[in-house]
Write a protein that holds these residues in place. Structure first.
Motif: not given
Lengths: 140, 140
Positions: A1, A4-7, B76-79, B124
């Motif tokens: 993993m 990273r942190l997105t939000l 934690h966003n993925l693609r 996630i």
């Protein structure tokens, strides 16, 4: 993993009041993707979302029995003690609750805390050991 | 006030257990600045800190009466949906509590939640409306 942190989503009790707090006191502008149910702000490489707390709990499928201390803080670091003093004065003049006045702290920095309408804590600090790059990002 | 976040500090009940969770399950490496009292992880342009919850409350000067839902989540966003499924399988195999299984959600994305030892929620997710740049940062 990936690290990273997105939000970060804050579960708030009054979306309009919280939105006003971040817009008027912090001077941030909501993103066009915001609507009457959720509000987004663009931060450094990630976004801050404001969302009703009961809906956030329901979205995760957990009980909305939130009381008391939220058990976390968000820090906004500046580049000097003077910048901390200046920002705290500005926030205080806007009526923001100053939880802890700027002071030298044991770890060698200069720190203060303010509170948003739900008691979410923002630490406003200068940390001489945590340099910021030209964009204000932390790089290790 | 610039729209920036420097540090997120989670107030944890057992620093060793929480550190083990992020190192073993998320595969993150603590920074050399960590010590027996606080642990840091480098994220995208900011850091995540783990710090005993009573000390965090004391540092801010607020009561440590934390109970129940923490009123926020970290995403934690993925693609892709496939990347979400894959990561959730990996975390589940490591014994991580899956709070919500990956599923299509009303806002058009694909989302799941896992919990750290204190109940801090990590979403996630895949969000087709929130593109990530090559480094995994959100840019508006």
């Amino acid at each position: 993993m990936e690290p990273r942190l997105t939000l970060i989503t804050l579960g708030v009790t009054n979306l309009a009041a919280s939105t006003q707090f971040y817009e008027q006191n912090f001077g941030w502008r909501r993103l066009p993707a915001s609507n009457e149910g959720i509000v987004f702000f663009q931060l450094n490489g990630m976004q801050l979302a404001l969302f009703p707390d009961r809906e956030l709990a329901a979205d995760a499928g957990v009980a909305a029995d939130n009381r008391g201390f939220k058990s976390f803080s968000l820090a906004h670091n500046l580049r000097s003690e003077q910048e901390v003093d200046k920002l705290i004065r500005e926030l205080e003049n806007k009526g923001v609750t100053i939880v802890k006045r700027p002071q030298k702290v044991f770890w060698g920095g200069y720190s203060s805390y303010v509170s948003d309408p739900d008691g979410f804590l923002w630490e406003i600090a200068f940390n001489p050991f945590l340099p910021l790059d030209e964009k204000g990002n932390v790089v290790s």
